[in-house]
Scaffold this motif. Structure first.
Motif, mmCIF file in Angstrom:
data_model
loop_
_atom_site.group_PDB
_atom_site.id
_atom_site.type_symbol
_atom_site.label_atom_id
_atom_site.label_comp_id
_atom_site.label_asym_id
_atom_site.label_seq_id
_atom_site.Cartn_x
_atom_site.Cartn_y
_atom_site.Cartn_z
ATOM 1 N N LEU A 87 -29.092 36.538 -135.511
ATOM 2 C CA LEU A 87 -28.708 35.822 -136.721
ATOM 3 C C LEU A 87 -29.819 34.910 -137.205
ATOM 4 O O LEU A 87 -30.042 34.774 -138.410
ATOM 5 N N GLY A 88 -30.524 34.275 -136.262
ATOM 6 C CA GLY A 88 -31.643 33.430 -136.652
ATOM 7 C C GLY A 88 -32.730 34.208 -137.364
ATOM 8 O O GLY A 88 -33.255 33.784 -138.401
ATOM 9 N N VAL A 89 -33.078 35.360 -136.828
ATOM 10 C CA VAL A 89 -34.100 36.204 -137.445
ATOM 11 C C VAL A 89 -33.660 36.685 -138.820
ATOM 12 O O VAL A 89 -34.397 36.582 -139.816
ATOM 13 N N MET A 90 -32.442 37.202 -138.912
ATOM 14 C CA MET A 90 -31.958 37.782 -140.161
ATOM 15 C C MET A 90 -31.767 36.713 -141.240
ATOM 16 O O MET A 90 -32.112 36.923 -142.411
ATOM 17 N N ALA A 91 -31.214 35.579 -140.871
ATOM 18 C CA ALA A 91 -30.929 34.532 -141.854
ATOM 19 C C ALA A 91 -32.197 34.010 -142.501
ATOM 20 O O ALA A 91 -32.331 33.972 -143.728
ATOM 21 N N HIS A 92 -33.160 33.622 -141.675
ATOM 22 C CA HIS A 92 -34.371 33.031 -142.223
ATOM 23 C C HIS A 92 -35.277 34.069 -142.868
ATOM 24 O O HIS A 92 -35.973 33.776 -143.847
ATOM 25 N N SER A 93 -35.260 35.288 -142.354
ATOM 26 C CA SER A 93 -36.056 36.348 -142.979
ATOM 27 C C SER A 93 -35.517 36.677 -144.367
ATOM 28 O O SER A 93 -36.290 36.827 -145.326
ATOM 29 N N ALA A 94 -34.204 36.796 -144.490
ATOM 30 C CA ALA A 94 -33.607 37.115 -145.786
ATOM 31 C C ALA A 94 -33.887 36.015 -146.801
ATOM 32 O O ALA A 94 -34.211 36.295 -147.966
ATOM 33 N N LEU A 95 -33.763 34.758 -146.370
ATOM 34 C CA LEU A 95 -34.036 33.649 -147.278
ATOM 35 C C LEU A 95 -35.498 33.648 -147.713
ATOM 36 O O LEU A 95 -35.812 33.469 -148.901
ATOM 37 N N ALA A 96 -36.412 33.881 -146.757
ATOM 38 C CA ALA A 96 -37.837 33.899 -147.082
ATOM 39 C C ALA A 96 -38.184 35.043 -148.031
ATOM 40 O O ALA A 96 -38.898 34.850 -149.028
ATOM 41 N N PHE A 97 -37.678 36.242 -147.742
ATOM 42 C CA PHE A 97 -37.937 37.380 -148.628
ATOM 43 C C PHE A 97 -37.355 37.133 -150.024
ATOM 44 O O PHE A 97 -37.946 37.514 -151.033
ATOM 45 N N GLY A 98 -36.196 36.490 -150.082
ATOM 46 C CA GLY A 98 -35.593 36.193 -151.371
ATOM 47 C C GLY A 98 -36.425 35.226 -152.183
ATOM 48 O O GLY A 98 -36.643 35.432 -153.382
ATOM 49 N N LEU A 99 -36.907 34.171 -151.543
ATOM 50 C CA LEU A 99 -37.735 33.192 -152.246
ATOM 51 C C LEU A 99 -39.058 33.799 -152.706
ATOM 52 O O LEU A 99 -39.553 33.501 -153.801
ATOM 53 N N VAL A 100 -39.644 34.663 -151.867
ATOM 54 C CA VAL A 100 -40.886 35.341 -152.257
ATOM 55 C C VAL A 100 -40.628 36.302 -153.416
ATOM 56 O O VAL A 100 -41.405 36.383 -154.375
ATOM 57 N N ALA A 101 -39.508 37.024 -153.358
ATOM 58 C CA ALA A 101 -39.174 37.970 -154.430
ATOM 59 C C ALA A 101 -38.988 37.254 -155.757
ATOM 60 O O ALA A 101 -39.392 37.759 -156.813
ATOM 61 N N VAL A 102 -38.392 36.058 -155.718
ATOM 62 C CA VAL A 102 -38.203 35.284 -156.943
ATOM 63 C C VAL A 102 -39.544 34.937 -157.579
ATOM 64 O O VAL A 102 -39.691 34.938 -158.806
ATOM 65 N N SER A 103 -40.542 34.649 -156.753
ATOM 66 C CA SER A 103 -41.851 34.261 -157.282
ATOM 67 C C SER A 103 -42.543 35.401 -158.025
ATOM 68 O O SER A 103 -43.461 35.167 -158.819
#
Length: 266
Positions: A87-103
């Motif tokens: 869950l730690g890996v998936m949660a923070h990875s998804a948030l990071a990929f989402g923020l990068v995708a927004v940029s």
């Protein structure tokens, strides 16, 4: 008309999310799935980015990605991965990929803070329809599977003995969680969705005499927190979403510091 007032729309949105989160939050507390809900919520920001990129409804994108995240975590957990690490890996990875995708979204104006912490004061009539439609779906789904979900939560072996697969009930919870995340983005944002799931349910646990009472009490606490939080945010000029969570947290703190009164009502 009544819905022309933005505060009335905001209040209805907050109460709608509270009704959706209350029964689901009880199962999150009982099953100790708090981090699971957090991971699903964090994945929603990636859904927001994909929705804007492909010019589709934010609700649809968040729902699809949150559902995929929940299903992925469920499947990987059955293969022997440690749940907390996964869950730690998936949660923070998804948030990071989402923020990068927004940029990478060019030509699209996006208020990232509104998606991270909610923008309940900007809720439209269309948003209200989505929120209450999603809330009705979650309540109907949980109500339909209530007895089986309780049995599976209590003991998986008892569920098998009763003639049904507890993993199927986990799937229903996963779907309900994804819908709740999608409808709650506008109200409290992806970073605070888990709080609206957990805090009212945890507070209601001190007052509950039965599982059904706990779900109803959680709905009342969540709805009251939404109304009080909006009022406090209006008076003090604070962010509405975080203020709503603060109100729910104060209720939990009061009930936790005075357990004798709560226990006396059981």
């Amino acid at each position: 008309m009544m819905l022309d007032d933005f505060m009335i729309r905001a209040t209805l949105a907050g109460v709608g999310v509270a009704f959706a989160a209350a029964p689901l939050g009880c199962f999150v507390v009982w099953r100790r799935m708090a981090y699971f809900g957090d991971a699903t919520a964090h994945a929603a920001i990636l859904g927001v980015a994909l929705s804007l990129a492909f010019q589709m409804s934010v609700f649809t994108g968040a729902l699809v990605v949150a559902l995929l995240m929940a299903l992925t975590v469920t499947m990987l957990s059955r293969r022997g991965y440690a749940m907390d690490t996964l869950l730690g890996v998936m949660a923070h990875s998804a948030l990071a990929f989402g923020l990068v995708a927004v940029s990478f979204l060019s030509g699209v104006r996006i208020d990232l803070m509104a998606y991270l912490f909610g923008d309940i004061l900007a809720v439209s009539r269309a948003d209200l329809a989505v929120i209450w439609g999603g809330a009705a779906l979650v309540v109907a789904l949980i109500g339909w599977r209530w007895s089986r979900l309780l049995t599976a939560t209590l003991n998986e072996d008892l569920a098998y003995a009763s003639g049904f697969d507890p993993r199927k009930e986990q799937l229903f919870l996963t779907v309900a969680l994804a819908v709740t995340v999608a409808v709650a983005i506008k109200v409290v944002g992806v970073l605070l969705i888990a709080a609206m799931l957990i805090v009212p349910a945890a507070a209601a646990r001190n007052l509950a005499r039965s599982p059904e009472t706990m779900a109803l009490t959680a709905a009342v606490i969540g709805g009251a927190s939404a109304v009080a939080g909006l009022r406090a945010a209006y008076v003090a000029d604070t962010p509405a979403g975080p203020t709503i969570v603060c109100m729910a947290s104060l209720v939990f703190a009061c009930l936790s510091f005075f357990p004798s009164r709560a226990q006396g009502r059981r």
